[in-house]
Design an enzyme around this catalytic site. Structure first.
Site, PDB file in Angstrom:
ATOM      1  N   HIS A  96       0.838  -1.209   0.000  1.00  0.00           N
ATOM      2  CA  HIS A  96       0.000   0.000   0.000  1.00  0.00           C
ATOM      3  C   HIS A  96       0.876   1.264   0.000  1.00  0.00           C
ATOM      4  O   HIS A  96       0.595   2.227  -0.702  1.00  0.00           O
ATOM      5  CB  HIS A  96      -0.875   0.044   1.258  1.00  0.00           C
ATOM      6  CG  HIS A  96      -1.871  -1.068   1.376  1.00  0.00           C
ATOM      7  ND1 HIS A  96      -1.788  -2.029   2.353  1.00  0.00           N
ATOM      8  CD2 HIS A  96      -2.985  -1.369   0.658  1.00  0.00           C
ATOM      9  CE1 HIS A  96      -2.805  -2.861   2.247  1.00  0.00           C
ATOM     10  NE2 HIS A  96      -3.548  -2.497   1.224  1.00  0.00           N
ATOM     11  N   GLN A  98     -18.158  -6.407  -1.291  1.00  0.00           N
ATOM     12  CA  GLN A  98     -17.249  -7.206  -2.114  1.00  0.00           C
ATOM     13  C   GLN A  98     -16.788  -8.489  -1.440  1.00  0.00           C
ATOM     14  O   GLN A  98     -16.006  -9.240  -1.995  1.00  0.00           O
ATOM     15  CB  GLN A  98     -16.068  -6.374  -2.607  1.00  0.00           C
ATOM     16  CG  GLN A  98     -15.016  -6.064  -1.571  1.00  0.00           C
ATOM     17  CD  GLN A  98     -13.980  -5.113  -2.134  1.00  0.00           C
ATOM     18  OE1 GLN A  98     -14.266  -3.955  -2.426  1.00  0.00           O
ATOM     19  NE2 GLN A  98     -12.758  -5.592  -2.320  1.00  0.00           N
TER      20      GLN A  98
HETATM   21  P1  AMP Z   1      -6.506  -3.717  -0.479  1.00  0.00           P
HETATM   22  O1  AMP Z   1      -6.349  -2.920   0.776  1.00  0.00           O
HETATM   23  O2  AMP Z   1      -6.073  -5.127  -0.357  1.00  0.00           O
HETATM   24  O3  AMP Z   1      -7.869  -3.539  -1.094  1.00  0.00           O
HETATM   25  O4  AMP Z   1      -5.490  -3.089  -1.523  1.00  0.00           O
HETATM   26  C1  AMP Z   1      -5.502  -1.725  -1.851  1.00  0.00           C
HETATM   27  C2  AMP Z   1      -4.627  -1.500  -3.051  1.00  0.00           C
HETATM   28  O5  AMP Z   1      -3.301  -1.914  -2.763  1.00  0.00           O
HETATM   29  C3  AMP Z   1      -5.080  -2.337  -4.267  1.00  0.00           C
HETATM   30  O6  AMP Z   1      -4.928  -1.559  -5.448  1.00  0.00           O
HETATM   31  C4  AMP Z   1      -4.132  -3.490  -4.253  1.00  0.00           C
HETATM   32  O7  AMP Z   1      -3.918  -4.089  -5.513  1.00  0.00           O
HETATM   33  C5  AMP Z   1      -2.863  -2.830  -3.751  1.00  0.00           C
HETATM   34  N1  AMP Z   1      -1.958  -3.831  -3.171  1.00  0.00           N
HETATM   35  C6  AMP Z   1      -2.283  -4.813  -2.292  1.00  0.00           C
HETATM   36  N2  AMP Z   1      -1.209  -5.590  -2.047  1.00  0.00           N
HETATM   37  C7  AMP Z   1      -0.192  -5.091  -2.783  1.00  0.00           C
HETATM   38  C8  AMP Z   1       1.174  -5.458  -2.964  1.00  0.00           C
HETATM   39  N3  AMP Z   1       1.706  -6.504  -2.338  1.00  0.00           N
HETATM   40  N4  AMP Z   1       1.941  -4.714  -3.810  1.00  0.00           N
HETATM   41  C9  AMP Z   1       1.401  -3.649  -4.461  1.00  0.00           C
HETATM   42  N5  AMP Z   1       0.124  -3.254  -4.327  1.00  0.00           N
HETATM   43  C10 AMP Z   1      -0.668  -3.958  -3.507  1.00  0.00           C
END
Ligand code: AMP
Length: 253
Positions: A35, A59
């Site tokens: 993040h 979701q």
């Molecule tokens: P989430 O909180 O899991 O919904 O993720 C929020 C954003 O962070 C989304 O665009 C994810 O694809 C991105 N994200 C989650 N994990 C990673 C990671 N390991 N590397 C890069 N971006 C990530």
């Protein structure tokens, strides 16, 4: 860092940002270096960076996954403040879904395969909340991780189809030293499960065919939802006991 919890307050603040470039990073919290890499990219490319944390109920296709989703808002707040984020937007579910989710965004093709097959309704919920957030934030650029590759493609498709005035910026997957993609759900793994989880990215990257990878993962005790080659990538979703992990790697030509 300015913390905004009310949609109305955000809309008032947003008016004062007219004319400035805004980078937006939507998240569900329990933040990690993945993040933060999106936040850093946003800070480098925009005058103002806005991060949202919203554990989006629509979701989740399993009530237990929603309930067990890690929530660490205090820790997240100090991480974002120390990383130079300007606004943290924390809307509540009642305000985000004042319509009781009677208005939804549906994509009818790409959203039906892979993740869509195993998580019915997931992409409806994701696209709906992303559209609401994009409308509220009115960002110049929005940052999405390639880790959720199908999500990234669907967001790009929605933005194009609905003529949304925002650039979607894909960001590379951040990994732990043993190759496991960083994910908020990783903290639900016991040390033993966490060690086992590293076989998943290792096998995805091994260059073997999808069938052989599936067999080996099953022998190691994973439950495999899919291993599939699409979009010049190898994508996969597996269960380590009750924790579901997804990942993808670029297929070498
Ligand atoms: P989430 O909180 O899991 O919904 O993720 C929020 C954003 O962070 C989304 O665009 C994810 O694809 C991105 N994200 C989650 N994990 C990673 C990671 N390991 N590397 C890069 N971006 C990530």
């Amino acid at each position: 860092m300015n913390i905004v919890t009310k949609i109305n307050d955000w809309q008032t603040l947003r008016k004062n940002l007219t004319g400035r470039s805004i980078g937006f990073v939507p998240t569900m919290g329990h933040l990690h270096a993945g993040h933060l890499s999106l936040c850093e990219r946003s800070r480098a490319e925009n005058e103002v960076t806005v991060v949202s944390i919203f554990v989006n109920p629509t979701q989740f296709n399993q009530a237990s996954d929603f309930q067990l989703y890690p929530r660490t808002i205090e820790q997240d707040t100090s991480l974002l403040a120390s990383h130079g984020v300007d606004y943290l937007f924390l809307p509540d579910a009642e305000s985000m879904y004042a319509d009781h989710y009677q208005i939804q965004v549906t994509e009818t093709e790409l959203s039906r395969e892979l993740e869509g097959e195993f998580r019915p309704g997931h992409f409806n919920g994701m696209l709906t909340v992303v559209l609401k957030l994009l409308n509220l934030v009115q960002a110049t650029r929005a940052y999405f991780g390639e880790k959720d590759y199908q999500q990234l493609l669907l967001v790009k498709k929605m933005v194009a189809a609905l003529f949304l005035p925002v650039d979607i910026i894909p960001c590379e997957t951040m990994r732990a030293e043993d190759g496991l993609a960083l994910s908020s759900r990783n903290s639900r793994l016991t040390p033993e499960q966490r060690q086992k989880a590293a076989h998943f990215p290792r096998l995805l990257q091994s260059g073997q065919c999808a069938e052989d990878i599936t067999k080996q993962l099953e022998l190691l005790g994973f439950k495999v939802d899919y291993i599939a080659d699409r979009w010049q990538r190898r994508l996969g979703a597996v269960w380590v006991d009750d924790v579901r992990l997804i990942d993808n790697v670029i297929l070498s030509p």
